[in-house]
Design a protein around this motif. Structure first.
Motif, PDB file in Angstrom:
ATOM      1  N   VAL A   1       0.834  -1.205   0.000  1.00 13.70           N
ATOM      2  CA  VAL A   1       0.000   0.000   0.000  1.00 13.70           C
ATOM      3  C   VAL A   1       0.868   1.256   0.000  1.00 13.70           C
ATOM      4  CG1 VAL A   1      -1.678   1.332   1.339  1.00 13.70           C
ATOM      5  CG2 VAL A   1      -1.950  -1.143   1.119  1.00 13.70           C
ATOM      6  N   ILE A   2       1.957   1.249   0.780  1.00 12.12           N
ATOM      7  CA  ILE A   2       2.876   2.396   0.792  1.00 12.12           C
ATOM      8  C   ILE A   2       3.469   2.616  -0.592  1.00 12.12           C
ATOM      9  CG2 ILE A   2       5.036   3.302   1.721  1.00 12.12           C
ATOM     10  CD1 ILE A   2       2.679   3.368   3.665  1.00 12.12           C
ATOM     11  N   ILE A   3       3.844   1.520  -1.255  1.00 10.89           N
ATOM     12  CA  ILE A   3       4.401   1.633  -2.613  1.00 10.89           C
ATOM     13  C   ILE A   3       3.361   2.215  -3.565  1.00 10.89           C
ATOM     14  CG2 ILE A   3       5.207   0.286  -4.589  1.00 10.89           C
ATOM     15  CD1 ILE A   3       6.524  -1.621  -2.564  1.00 10.89           C
ATOM     16  N   TYR A   4       2.098   1.772  -3.455  1.00 14.37           N
ATOM     17  CA  TYR A   4       1.038   2.314  -4.309  1.00 14.37           C
ATOM     18  C   TYR A   4       0.898   3.823  -4.118  1.00 14.37           C
ATOM     19  CZ  TYR A   4      -0.688  -2.445  -5.226  1.00 14.37           C
ATOM     20  OH  TYR A   4      -0.819  -3.747  -5.616  1.00 14.37           O
ATOM     21  N   LEU A   5       0.933   4.266  -2.868  1.00 15.06           N
ATOM     22  CA  LEU A   5       0.773   5.693  -2.586  1.00 15.06           C
ATOM     23  C   LEU A   5       1.931   6.496  -3.149  1.00 15.06           C
ATOM     24  CD1 LEU A   5      -0.536   5.530   1.096  1.00 15.06           C
ATOM     25  CD2 LEU A   5      -1.854   6.106  -0.943  1.00 15.06           C
ATOM     26  N   ILE A   6       3.137   5.963  -3.050  1.00 16.10           N
ATOM     27  CA  ILE A   6       4.310   6.670  -3.580  1.00 16.10           C
ATOM     28  C   ILE A   6       4.238   6.757  -5.098  1.00 16.10           C
ATOM     29  CG2 ILE A   6       6.815   6.560  -3.874  1.00 16.10           C
ATOM     30  CD1 ILE A   6       6.964   5.321  -1.072  1.00 16.10           C
ATOM     31  N   ILE A   7       3.952   5.618  -5.729  1.00 12.75           N
ATOM     32  CA  ILE A   7       3.889   5.599  -7.197  1.00 12.75           C
ATOM     33  C   ILE A   7       2.726   6.449  -7.710  1.00 12.75           C
ATOM     34  CG2 ILE A   7       3.483   4.136  -9.212  1.00 12.75           C
ATOM     35  CD1 ILE A   7       4.946   1.891  -7.753  1.00 12.75           C
ATOM     36  N   GLY A   8       1.583   6.350  -7.034  1.00 10.91           N
ATOM     37  CA  GLY A   8       0.395   7.048  -7.518  1.00 10.91           C
ATOM     38  C   GLY A   8       0.419   8.543  -7.306  1.00 10.91           C
ATOM     39  N   LEU A   9       1.171   9.023  -6.298  1.00 15.26           N
ATOM     40  CA  LEU A   9       1.131  10.450  -5.960  1.00 15.26           C
ATOM     41  C   LEU A   9       2.462  11.168  -6.177  1.00 15.26           C
ATOM     42  CD1 LEU A   9      -0.917  10.171  -2.637  1.00 15.26           C
ATOM     43  CD2 LEU A   9      -1.768  10.515  -4.964  1.00 15.26           C
ATOM     44  N   TRP A  10       3.489  10.445  -6.566  1.00 13.01           N
ATOM     45  CA  TRP A  10       4.789  11.073  -6.809  1.00 13.01           C
ATOM     46  C   TRP A  10       4.697  12.090  -7.934  1.00 13.01           C
ATOM     47  CZ3 TRP A  10       9.167  11.061  -4.119  1.00 13.01           C
ATOM     48  CH2 TRP A  10      10.329  11.528  -4.740  1.00 13.01           C
ATOM     49  N   PRO A  11       5.316  13.268  -7.826  1.00 16.02           N
ATOM     50  CA  PRO A  11       6.305  13.719  -6.833  1.00 16.02           C
ATOM     51  C   PRO A  11       5.708  14.561  -5.697  1.00 16.02           C
ATOM     52  CG  PRO A  11       6.368  15.190  -8.685  1.00 16.02           C
ATOM     53  CD  PRO A  11       5.280  14.185  -8.978  1.00 16.02           C
ATOM     54  N   PHE A  12       4.437  14.411  -5.392  1.00 16.78           N
ATOM     55  CA  PHE A  12       3.780  15.101  -4.266  1.00 16.78           C
ATOM     56  C   PHE A  12       3.861  16.624  -4.393  1.00 16.78           C
ATOM     57  CE2 PHE A  12       5.656  11.105  -2.675  1.00 16.78           C
ATOM     58  CZ  PHE A  12       4.506  10.425  -2.348  1.00 16.78           C
ATOM     59  N   ASP A  13       3.860  17.110  -5.611  1.00 19.87           N
ATOM     60  CA  ASP A  13       3.991  18.560  -5.849  1.00 19.87           C
ATOM     61  C   ASP A  13       2.604  19.130  -6.151  1.00 19.87           C
ATOM     62  OD1 ASP A  13       4.813  21.093  -6.344  1.00 19.87           O
ATOM     63  OD2 ASP A  13       6.185  20.605  -7.980  1.00 19.87           O
ATOM     64  N   PHE A  14       1.955  19.665  -5.114  1.00 24.18           N
ATOM     65  CA  PHE A  14       0.601  20.186  -5.283  1.00 24.18           C
ATOM     66  C   PHE A  14       0.580  21.637  -5.762  1.00 24.18           C
ATOM     67  CE2 PHE A  14       0.077  16.588  -2.517  1.00 24.18           C
ATOM     68  CZ  PHE A  14      -1.149  16.046  -2.871  1.00 24.18           C
ATOM     69  N   HIS A  15       1.715  22.337  -5.678  1.00 26.28           N
ATOM     70  CA  HIS A  15       1.773  23.748  -6.081  1.00 26.28           C
ATOM     71  C   HIS A  15       3.036  24.024  -6.894  1.00 26.28           C
ATOM     72  CE1 HIS A  15      -1.624  24.632  -3.449  1.00 26.28           C
ATOM     73  NE2 HIS A  15      -1.008  23.978  -2.488  1.00 26.28           N
ATOM     74  N   PRO A  16       3.160  23.409  -8.069  1.00 23.73           N
ATOM     75  CA  PRO A  16       4.358  23.641  -8.894  1.00 23.73           C
ATOM     76  C   PRO A  16       4.339  25.027  -9.536  1.00 23.73           C
ATOM     77  CG  PRO A  16       2.791  22.305 -10.090  1.00 23.73           C
ATOM     78  CD  PRO A  16       2.224  22.479  -8.702  1.00 23.73           C
TER      79      PRO A  16
END
Length: 377
Positions: free
Chosen positions: A18-33
């Motif tokens: 599940v942690i891997i899914y969250l990392i892959i699915g939401l990477w790079p976690f940049d909500f305000h580029p």
């Protein structure tokens, strides 16, 4: 072997998956580029990069009507531009007029070296995007002047002042050119164009061939300000400000294009259904479907084994719990992706992830039964 399937280590495996899914699915976690739109340093114009967008806050009625008339839209549009690179596997939007009430936006876009014009037309082919184009019109590093004119007799495409194609069946709906002007992207922010835009003009009438050739010379000689006196001018952007967050419209409408500092889509699309996902207009992306299914099989397999080791007499309940958990994890990722500019919130991904979970559970059930029979033999 039976002890392996009773091992609670599968709980830790599930947590790690599940942690891997969250990392892959939401990477790079940049909500305000940062918004990758900059003024050119050595000449007038705007540079559009990855994750760039500029837009007119006020809706524009390019056709000069209120959309109630039954007459096809009559308009002309001109863009002076230079493409930065050829798209590999997507269509990039140079100019968009977004109207949520239509099945398709008014779009100038790039596919590899081809310039495409998409719009809502009066008789579209079922299940296909209505588009026309010019081959080799957007070569990397080449400056081109592209003009389009359309009315009840069809649509014409021009490249550098010369007519390149007449499309009599491509007649736009009355309100096809009414909406919000967006530059360098679409309303979802998912189709960024990379290149330089030196100027653009919109008219609420069909220009004649001589006018298109004359306008080409004006743009090439950087005398496009003379177009302010042209009949039917709806918008004229010269992009000569050189700095700031506004590009002014030199037409009598006095609109402006806003360039935000932070890149955000104008409209967030949550759980786009397969029939509205642009990636599936021509054919399904089978490789993406396969990845989404295969990716969730380990979760379904490991979590079901863990649940069975914890509650071996509740197989049906465990089956349903694992399936719902896979659905919930995928749904969470897809909902968060709607807020990530570099991600797409897709119902297709949700369905394929859940299918992968189901397959994983079924494999776990079969494996447990197989090894149970082996141990009894």
């Amino acid at each position: 072997m039976k002890s392996i399937f009773n091992s609670k280590w599968f709980g830790w495996f599930t947590f790690a998956i599940v942690i891997i899914y969250l990392i892959i699915g939401l990477w790079p976690f940049d909500f305000h580029p940062l918004n990758r739109v900059n003024w050119l340093a050595n000449r007038t114009g705007l540079q559009f990069g990855t994750r760039g967008i500029a837009y007119d806050p006020t809706p524009l009625a390019l056709s000069g009507s209120d959309g109630i008339s039954a007459q096809p839209a009559s308009f002309s549009a001109e863009v002076w531009l230079e493409a930065d690179r050829e798209p590999d596997d997507d269509v990039f939007n140079v100019l968009t007029i977004h109207n949520a009430g239509l099945p398709a936006d008014f779009v100038f876009c790039q596919w590899k070296r081809e310039f495409l014009f998409r719009a809502a037309i009066t008789h579209p082919f079922a299940h296909h995007v209505s588009e026309i184009g010019i081959s080799d019109a957007l070569l990397t590093g080449k400056i081109h002047f592209i003009a389009i004119r359309s009315d009840a007799i069809g649509t014409d495409l021009f490249l550098d002042g010369s007519l390149k194609g007449h499309f009599p069946g491509f007649v736009l709906r009355p309100n096809a050119a009414i909406g919000q002007l967006i530059l360098g992207n679409d309303d979802s922010g998912k189709h960024p164009w990379r290149g330089r835009l030196f100027g653009m003009a919109l008219f609420n009438r069909r220009l004649d061939t001589a006018e298109v050739a004359e306008h080409y010379q004006l743009w090439m000689n950087e005398n496009a300000l003379q177009l302010t006196n042209a009949a039917g001018l709806t918008a004229l952007y010269l992009f000569n400000e050189g700095r700031g967050q506004r590009a002014e419209d030199f037409s009598s409408n006095r609109h402006h294009v806003f360039i935000p500092e932070v890149f955000q889509p104008i409209y967030r699309r949550v759980l786009i259904p397969p029939w509205k996902d642009l990636s599936y207009n021509n054919r399904p992306d089978y490789s993406d479907i396969a990845v989404n299914i295969l990716g969730f099989i380990p979760f379904g397999f490991c979590f079901f084994i863990y649940r069975q080791s914890a509650a071996p007499k509740r197989q049906a309940a465990n089956f349903l719990l694992v399936l719902l958990a896979g659905f919930a994890i995928s749904l969470t990722i897809e909902l968060i992706q709607a807020w990530l500019p570099n991600r797409t919130s897709s119902m297709t991904d949700l369905l394929t992830n859940t299918t992968g979970t189901l397959i994983g559970v079924m494999l776990a059930v079969r494996c447990r039964r197989f090894f149970a029979r082996k141990s009894e033999a």
